[in-house]
Design an enzyme around this catalytic site. Structure first.
Site, short mmCIF file in Angstrom:
data_model
loop_
_atom_site.label_atom_id
_atom_site.label_comp_id
_atom_site.label_asym_id
_atom_site.label_seq_id
_atom_site.Cartn_x
_atom_site.Cartn_y
_atom_site.Cartn_z
N LYS A 110 1.34 4.69 5.79
CA LYS A 110 2.71 5.12 6.19
C LYS A 110 3.38 4.21 7.46
O LYS A 110 4.49 4.24 7.75
CB LYS A 110 3.08 6.52 6.28
CG LYS A 110 2.94 6.97 4.92
CD LYS A 110 3.18 8.54 4.78
CE LYS A 110 3.01 9.00 3.47
NZ LYS A 110 1.64 8.83 2.73
N GLY A 124 -6.64 16.14 -2.22
CA GLY A 124 -6.68 17.47 -1.92
C GLY A 124 -6.47 18.06 -0.61
O GLY A 124 -6.46 19.27 -0.09
#
Length: 643
Positions: free
Chosen positions: A420, A461
């Site tokens: 990002k 996860g």
């Protein structure tokens, strides 16, 4: 005696239903005879031979009782209802019987048969027949209930008739949770045969087998196959709408026989299509073994896995830095259990990476050789709503930790970054790119510390991953909430990411930006559909209104991108590791960068969000915020000002 009766119970229950009824009829006939004989004894005080008129009393009892018992349904389900319902049925049947029998032998009378026998015998028959049902329940109930539970067990097929499949079938032969009814196998030579009493079927026949045999799950017992082949099998299974459970890979299975406990729910990492690459143990050990290692954000998803991987390489001391007391406690307790006599010393330390004095105090005390900086705020919408705090933690926290490392002669400093940071549309991504630029500038400023950063996408996860959220929504019956049907993301398992971070850090020369090979990006809509189908459920939509789980589109959240990238430029270079690339990103010289950072810091502590965004746009190449300011404090202050 109990042992003998227990051994006799299974053969009795195994008898066909007509045979069971014949046994019950014979028993009740015998009880009719016995009750008449006992009735004569109780009336006369002596045992009499059942002959002459007494024999008529016996014959009448049998002729009257058995038809009434048949009509009353006493032989329809002898053992299933051998409780109060059965006793009430017996009482009703014998009440009718008693009226008829007493009418003949008490009211009318038969020569040679005392009239009181017509009353005593029905009472005795009630006690004997009722007692027989109670005894049957006591004797056969446990075995019968066990058989009922076994019959009600979900039926499953094992995919793979190899060694692991055979061992799994043997381990499940007495399972109370599932019943194996056959194997699926790709080997044409096996089809139609029987293995250990279980038939072998073609995988192509699975949809028909699901319907014919009421199959609820397929157990994938092929731990040695590659992930590509596993994906092909899972794709074929999806159309059958059955749940899939799998055995771990051979490297994860303990040596010895496969057990039922080895089965696990299918994780979405089984669908990534990535073949795992064995780690380079020289790179793993280089900056860790027998050294003092410090991990910030040690209680987070990546930080905690880094600690596990680091502990496996036997450092002399492992410093755990975490600002969350509970997260620090949890990872410290886990690592303590993993030590198992290892000489490594664990030091749990509560600290914020923004506290320059605390970080300097820690590093000057223990003089770490290697620092892994995983502490960060990474949840995009939350950081977008709290931008100043996000930038303080991600940028100033990184800078102060890095400066403490330089001041205390830390040899290697590795920043855990994110995809990002590439052409960001949100504060979180921009702050992580700015953190990268801090290290690049410090590395070029002739410091003695080797700085590097490792950039990768989502990890499965983690606290911010969609996978646990989707799994919970499926368990709750849906709907699955998805922000946009076209959203795609890169995915990697947490252990693989942590291993690659450590290996990348070992290759650093200073100022390196490493990029992990994330494989192909995954469309989140496809991922959600696969999770639904591999849970044995179906997707509900216009063409299938009776499906189980619906996908609900909620709209992109503040700062969220449709697509993520890993590189700003287009010139990645290979490294010694096939999964690690090296990028070359531009940055500002330390002298210029330091001045800009001080100005940004003033805006941060004033919480001037507009200025913060403008300054970050100037500093971070490609930062283009796509939403208005959504900082909660700023919005509330605006509302109060307008009022």
């Amino acid at each position: 005696m109990n042992r003998i009766l227990s051994k006799l119970a299974p053969p009795v229950l195994a008898l066909p239903r007509p045979a069971k009824r014949l046994v019950a009829l014979s028993l009740d006939m015998s009880l009719c005879v016995l009750s008449v004989w006992l009735a004569f004894y109780l009336r006369l005080g002596e045992w009499v031979a059942l002959s002459g008129n007494a024999l008529w009393a016996v014959a009448a009892s049998i002729v009257i009782a058995l038809p009434i018992f048949v009509v009353s349904g006493l032989y329809r389900a002898i053992f299933r209802y051998s409780g109060w319902p059965a006793l009430l049925a017996v009482a009703r049947a014998i009440s009718i019987y008693g009226l008829l029998y007493a009418s003949i032998f008490t009211a009318i009378g038969v020569a040679g048969v005392p009239r009181t026998v017509g009353i005593i015998q029905p009472i005795l028959l009630l006690l004997l027949v009722g007692g027989s049902r109670v005894l049957a329940r006591v004797w056969l109930n446990d075995e019968y209930q066990t058989r009922l539970k076994r019959a009600a067990r979900p039926k499953v097929l094992i995919y793979g008739a190899g060694r692991s499949g055979r061992q799994l079938a043997a381990a499940m032969s007495n399972s109370h949770d599932m019943q194996v009814v056959g194997f699926l196998d790709d080997d044409d030579r096996l089809h139609g045969h029987v293995l250990n009493g279980l038939p072998l079927y073609k995988p192509e026949d699975l949809p028909e087998l699901v319907m014919a045999l009421s199959i609820s799950s397929v157990l994938l017992a092929m731990p040695s196959i590659g992930r590509k082949r596993r994906n092909e099998i899972l794709t074929a299974i999806r159309s059958a709408h059955v749940a899939v459970r799998t055995l771990p890979s051979m490297t994860d299975l303990a040596q010895g026989k496969v057990s039922v406990s080895d089965l696990r729910e299918l994780d979405i990492d089984d669908l990534l299509g990535r073949e795992p690459v064995a780690p380079n143990h020289l790179l793993l050990a280089k900056n860790i073994t027998a050294k003092v290692v410090l991990v910030t954000g040690a209680g987070g998803s990546i930080g905690s896995e880094l600690c596990r991987q680091i502990l496996a390489q036997a450092p002399a001391r492992l410093l755990l830095i975490e600002q969350s007391e509970f997260a620090l406690y949890a990872i410290h307790q886990e690592l303590e259990q993993r030590l198992a006599g290892q000489a490594t010393v664990l030091v749990p330390l509560l600290a914020s990476v923004q506290d320059a004095e605390r970080m300097h105090e820690i590093m000057s005390t223990w003089r770490p050789d290697t620092v892994y900086h995983a502490a960060a705020y990474k949840h995009v919408p939350l950081v977008e709503h709290n931008p100043a705090e996000g930038v303080k933690n991600n940028v100033l926290g990184t800078l102060r930790t890095a400066q403490a490392a330089v001041d205390n002669a830390v040899a290697d400093f590795v920043l855990v970054s994110t995809d990002k940071a590439v052409r960001p549309t949100n504060i979180m991504g921009a702050s992580k790119r700015l953190a990268e630029m801090c290290l690049q500038a410090l590395a070029a400023h002739a410091s003695g510390t080797r700085f590097c950063m490792v950039r990768f996408g989502n990890v499965l996860g983690s606290s911010g991953s969609v996978v646990p959220k989707f799994r919970q929504q499926i368990q709750e019956g849906g709907p699955i909430t998805l922000t946009h049907p076209e959203v795609t993301r890169f995915f990697m398992t947490i252990p693989e990411a942590a291993q690659l971070v450590i290996q990348a850090g070992a290759m650093a020369k200073g100022g390196d930006v490493f990029v992990l090979d994330m494989g192909q990006s995954v469309k989140i809509m496809d991922l959600a559909q696969r999770m639904i189908e591999l849970s044995g459920l179906s997707l509900r939509h216009e063409q299938n209104p009776d499906g189980d789980i619906e996908i609900e589109i909620t709209g992109l959240r503040p700062g969220e991108k449709l697509y993520e990238e890993l590189l700003i430029g287009d010139d990645p270079r290979p490294t010694l590791h096939p999964r690690i690339m090296k990028a070359h990103e531009t940055f500002l010289a330390w002298e210029v960068f330091q001045t800009r950072l001080k100005a940004l810091e003033l805006a941060l502590y004033a919480n001037d969000v507009g200025v913060i965004r403008l300054m970050m746009q100037e500093l971070v190449t490609g930062y283009n915020p796509e939403t208005e300011i959504v900082d909660w404090v700023y919005l509330q202050q605006e509302a109060q000002g307008a009022a």
